[in-house]
Design a protein around this motif. Sequence first.
Motif, PDB file in Angstrom:
ATOM      1  N   ASN A 159      19.898  63.224  30.424  1.00  0.00           N
ATOM      2  CA  ASN A 159      19.683  62.824  31.653  1.00  0.00           C
ATOM      3  C   ASN A 159      20.971  62.532  32.637  1.00  0.00           C
ATOM      4  N   SER A 164       9.944  64.627  29.829  1.00  0.00           N
ATOM      5  CA  SER A 164       8.917  63.544  30.021  1.00  0.00           C
ATOM      6  C   SER A 164       7.862  63.404  29.050  1.00  0.00           C
ATOM      7  N   GLY A 168       7.670  65.340  36.307  1.00  0.00           N
ATOM      8  CA  GLY A 168       7.794  64.551  35.176  1.00  0.00           C
ATOM      9  C   GLY A 168       6.716  63.849  34.690  1.00  0.00           C
ATOM     10  N   ASP A 193      12.478  67.712  34.343  1.00  0.00           N
ATOM     11  CA  ASP A 193      11.870  66.482  34.120  1.00  0.00           C
ATOM     12  C   ASP A 193      10.391  66.485  33.493  1.00  0.00           C
ATOM     13  N   PHE A 209      10.937  63.903  39.589  1.00  0.00           N
ATOM     14  CA  PHE A 209      10.091  62.782  39.106  1.00  0.00           C
ATOM     15  C   PHE A 209       8.676  63.130  38.985  1.00  0.00           C
TER      16      PHE A 209
END
Length: 406
Positions: free
Chosen positions: A114, A11, A141, A7, A138
């Motif tokens: 993903n 990102s 990221g 991530d 997350f």
Amino acid sequence: LAWAMYDWANSAFAMTVMAAFFPIFLGQYWIGGSGVNATFVLGAANSAAGVVVLLLAPLLGAIADRMGARKRWLLAFALMGALMTGLLPLLERGQWLAAAVLYGLANLGFSGGNIFYDALLVGVARKDRRDFVSSLGFALGYIGGSVLFVVNIAMVERPEWFGLADSSQAVRVAFVTVAVWWAVFSAPLMLWVPEPPGLPPAKGLRAIREGLTEIATTLRRIGELRNVALFLVAYWFYIDGVDTIVRMALDFGRQLGFGTGDLIKALLLTNLVAFPATLLYGALGERIGARNGIFIALGVYAGVTFGALFIEAVWHFYVLAGVIGLVQGGIQALSRSFYSRIIPQQRSAEFFGFYNMLGKFAVVLGPFLVGWVNVLTGSARLSILSLLLFFAVGAGLLALVSEHEA
């Protein structure tokens, strides 16, 4: 941690390339004064990649399950995305079509990767730890994307600090930094994340045939998997609202008269708040349950859409940006971890193919509704308020999903 680092890796593409530099550079440099509609080209490139993923996601997932090759497929898509991004600086002024093609392929690498990244979650964490581990991904990221984005902004604003000739050269170098960042930080997952157990292995054409058979079987059984079906419909509604806010927030601020600098600061504020908040949200999910955590986030989003009615000053916009940061990563992370519990574990890539397919279907009705209400009322505030419908329907359907049956 090795899994979550992916991530951090991809990102950078989402922030620097997708959200910021590619749309600007496409219009100002590659298209320039040629008269080509930059918005149409950008939309077509995004849509083309989205349609490919939409059509292939379940099949690719099913084949990966059959081949026991989730990591290999992830590596292929990640390297394709990084390579296409790294080739963008080679294009000269006027080569907008080539730029759109490379960007579309990079976007395909991002979205396709993903599918397999999400599917690997079942192999890196026990069910009772997936809320936190999903949130860790997350969170990393948000901070990883922000770190490189800040550096890239500095490069564009002060190219002389980096020994660059001008902002145009800085943007080109920024594309290269994203490609390198994406490739390098994908390595921990490739080296240290084990391939989770799958279905009896198959190769080549047999894997494709059996993958197609599995998809047909899943589609026939989806009505029987009540929990999965209800959750997917609920997820489609509320994530449409979430993604619409993500993609329309800067346009909303622009309509209110806020400057580009203010909007970039709000974007960074959301991401910086989201880093620690998403980690805390993962712990909250473990404590009160992922479904309850999603309900809280939906309540916050409903409050934000209502609060948008009263924005008058830029600091109001910053406050709402910070509040969104508190739950934006959390609702996505808990949705992913909750879903991972209620699907057949050995067919995770296939089922996450459907999950990501619905994610591509999202941000269809939301932006249309926002735009339609804006046309009818002439009010940016009322157009955002209309998203309450998505959060309400999503929450109502989620209430029918049993976490204990998962």
